[in-house]
Design a protein around this motif. Structure first.
Motif, PDB file in Angstrom:
ATOM      1  N   ARG A   9       1.061  -1.147   0.033  1.00 37.41           N
ATOM      2  CA  ARG A   9      -0.008   0.110   0.186  1.00 37.41           C
ATOM      3  C   ARG A   9       0.795   1.395   0.001  1.00 37.41           C
ATOM      4  NH1 ARG A   9      -3.003  -3.475   3.398  1.00 37.41           N
ATOM      5  NH2 ARG A   9      -2.163  -2.624   5.260  1.00 37.41           N
ATOM      6  N   THR A  10       1.884   1.157   0.697  1.00 35.13           N
ATOM      7  CA  THR A  10       2.835   2.137   0.786  1.00 35.13           C
ATOM      8  C   THR A  10       3.327   2.851  -0.458  1.00 35.13           C
ATOM      9  OG1 THR A  10       3.262   2.149   3.313  1.00 35.13           O
ATOM     10  CG2 THR A  10       4.813   3.378   2.207  1.00 35.13           C
ATOM     11  N   GLU A  12       2.459   1.876  -3.523  1.00 34.36           N
ATOM     12  CA  GLU A  12       1.173   2.260  -4.369  1.00 34.36           C
ATOM     13  C   GLU A  12       1.161   3.784  -3.937  1.00 34.36           C
ATOM     14  OE1 GLU A  12      -2.047  -0.052  -3.746  1.00 34.36           O
ATOM     15  OE2 GLU A  12      -1.087  -1.824  -4.872  1.00 34.36           O
ATOM     16  N   ARG A  13       1.071   4.243  -2.964  1.00 33.37           N
ATOM     17  CA  ARG A  13       0.922   5.618  -2.737  1.00 33.37           C
ATOM     18  C   ARG A  13       2.212   6.431  -3.150  1.00 33.37           C
ATOM     19  NH1 ARG A  13      -0.507   6.750   3.307  1.00 33.37           N
ATOM     20  NH2 ARG A  13      -0.925   8.591   2.745  1.00 33.37           N
ATOM     21  N   SER A  16       2.402   7.004  -6.998  1.00 30.66           N
ATOM     22  CA  SER A  16       1.067   7.185  -7.980  1.00 30.66           C
ATOM     23  C   SER A  16       1.547   8.228  -8.680  1.00 30.66           C
ATOM     24  CB  SER A  16       0.049   7.731  -6.831  1.00 30.66           C
ATOM     25  OG  SER A  16       0.501   8.588  -5.815  1.00 30.66           O
ATOM     26  N   ARG A  19       3.677  12.175  -9.321  1.00 34.65           N
ATOM     27  CA  ARG A  19       3.955  12.474  -8.089  1.00 34.65           C
ATOM     28  C   ARG A  19       5.320  11.941  -7.817  1.00 34.65           C
ATOM     29  NH1 ARG A  19      -0.105  12.547  -3.267  1.00 34.65           N
ATOM     30  NH2 ARG A  19       0.077  10.061  -3.336  1.00 34.65           N
ATOM     31  N   SER A  65       4.270  12.679  -3.378  1.00 36.07           N
ATOM     32  CA  SER A  65       3.742  11.675  -2.698  1.00 36.07           C
ATOM     33  C   SER A  65       4.123  11.269  -1.524  1.00 36.07           C
ATOM     34  CB  SER A  65       3.588  10.454  -3.782  1.00 36.07           C
ATOM     35  OG  SER A  65       5.054  10.285  -3.854  1.00 36.07           O
ATOM     36  N   GLY A  66       5.171  11.730  -0.960  1.00 34.89           N
ATOM     37  CA  GLY A  66       5.950  11.332   0.298  1.00 34.89           C
ATOM     38  C   GLY A  66       6.827  12.614   0.657  1.00 34.89           C
ATOM     39  N   GLU A  89      -0.904  13.552   5.807  1.00 42.70           N
ATOM     40  CA  GLU A  89      -1.834  12.582   5.794  1.00 42.70           C
ATOM     41  C   GLU A  89      -3.120  13.196   4.892  1.00 42.70           C
ATOM     42  OE1 GLU A  89      -1.764   9.410   5.182  1.00 42.70           O
ATOM     43  OE2 GLU A  89      -0.169   8.721   6.345  1.00 42.70           O
ATOM     44  N   ASP A  92      -2.701  13.287   1.576  1.00 42.78           N
ATOM     45  CA  ASP A  92      -2.617  12.030   0.833  1.00 42.78           C
ATOM     46  C   ASP A  92      -1.064  11.943   0.746  1.00 42.78           C
ATOM     47  OD1 ASP A  92      -2.654   9.463   0.116  1.00 42.78           O
ATOM     48  OD2 ASP A  92      -3.156  10.024  -2.282  1.00 42.78           O
ATOM     49  N   VAL A  94       2.446  10.458   1.817  1.00 39.12           N
ATOM     50  CA  VAL A  94       3.163   9.574   3.269  1.00 39.12           C
ATOM     51  C   VAL A  94       4.396  10.181   3.985  1.00 39.12           C
ATOM     52  CG1 VAL A  94       3.928   7.370   3.229  1.00 39.12           C
ATOM     53  CG2 VAL A  94       2.479   7.946   1.169  1.00 39.12           C
TER      54      VAL A  94
END
Length: 337
Positions: A9-10, A12-13, A16, A19, A65-66, A89, A92, A94
């Motif tokens: 999941r991480t 994928e984020r 994405s 980003r 994204s992060g 968060e 969105d 991370v």
């Protein structure tokens, strides 16, 4: 805990579409140096205000994204009292954390460095997870000279990076591995390519040895560039040489390659990433950014340590992030500057 599902999941984020990752993880000495370049004092309040300004930039989640933070930041709050990881968060984004403890001399080598920080890493990760961090970063450096890096430095650093990655994955977190070949010096592109290939080959052999799950690793490499003392190549030359090395060394299982910007101007880093995404040929990974200075320099210049400049600083951040988002799709043009 379903560590595989959590890591998936991480990833994928973080990968994405459109980003990339901001590296805002400067240690105390580094952030002090960067801020003082703009005449800003590195107080705890200034660092809090600045990193909160980054995380709360309206709309930044579209391009970022992060964010990799320094450990101090995980416990700091935005002006409205929200913890900074929580503010990420909400867009969105991370939250991530730098976990290495910097460079030390590698005994028995010709003055080469190895990164420290494996002691108690598992316990520290448990604490960072509780504070909201879902991915981590560890940086090695390789200096180019006539006789360096030697086999000993290549192997010692690869071993440490692989052990770090294995410990991180055991906690269900995603490790960024950063084998940075430094731009200092007067070496040409061919020499940089040779050293970069050696560093990455050694690294991936060590990752396999330590049973690191490649599908949940992000590589943060340098681009293949000549030393700082030499003229700058075109973005196309940089893209061609960099991709040649990556195709030889990086397994297709690795989901994303997020370049560092070390030694490049903001515009150069964006143009080089764009050229890579425009180049024909096999590219089984996402090619994106994990820039520090190339995203933050314009922001710090606009902020200048003055709270009244917050909006101008956030606009500068948004602009650079948007241009790098376009470069990640191969849709950037210098005229957009």
């Amino acid at each position: 805990m379903d560590t595989h599902g959590q890591m998936q999941r991480t990833v994928e984020r973080l990968t994405s579409s459109g980003r990339g990752i901001l590296a805002a993880d400067e240690s105390y000495p580094t952030i002090t140096r960067r801020l003082s370049d703009h005449g800003i004092e590195s107080t705890e309040e200034n660092r809090r205000f600045y990193r909160a300004l980054l995380a709360t930039t309206p709309g930044i989640g579209e391009y970022v994204s992060g964010i990799i933070f320094f450990e101090e930041t995980l416990g700091q709050k935005t002006d409205d009292g929200t913890l900074i990881p929580e503010a990420c968060e909400q867009q969105d984004i991370v939250p991530g954390i730098k976990v290495d403890k910097g460079l030390v001399d590698l005994p028995g080598s010709d003055g080469e460095k190895v990164t420290q920080g494996l002691d108690n890493l598992g316990d520290r990760l448990d604490g960072y997870r509780a504070q909201g961090a879902l991915f981590t970063k560890w940086r090695n450096v390789y200096a180019i000279s006539e006789g360096t890096p030697g086999i000993q430095a290549l192997e010692a650093n690869a071993e440490v990076l692989a052990r770090y990655a294995a410990i991180v994955q055991s906690r269900g977190m995603v490790p960024i591995v950063e084998p940075e070949v430094l731009m200092d010096g007067s070496h040409d592109m061919a020499r940089c390519a040779e050293v970069t290939e050696a560093a990455q080959t050694t690294l991936f052999a060590a990752l396999r040895r330590h049973n690191v799950r490649l599908e949940a690793v992000i590589l943060k490499p340098n681009m293949v560039l000549p030393g700082k003392d030499l003229p700058r190549p075109t973005p196309e030359e940089c893209a061609e040489e960099t991709l040649k090395v990556l195709r030889r060394t990086v397994p297709a299982a690795v989901p994303s390659i997020n370049f560092l910007s070390g030694g490049q101007t903001a515009e150069e880093a964006t143009a080089n990433l764009n050229a890579m995404n425009q180049l024909d040929g096999p590219k089984p990974w996402v090619l994106s950014f994990s820039y520090s200075r190339a995203l933050q320099n314009p922001v710090q210049a606009a902020w200048n340590g003055n709270a009244a400049n917050r909006e101008a600083a956030q606009q500068a951040f948004l602009k650079r992030a948007r241009l790098n988002s376009l470069a990640r799709k191969g849709e950037y043009a210098a005229s957009m500057e």
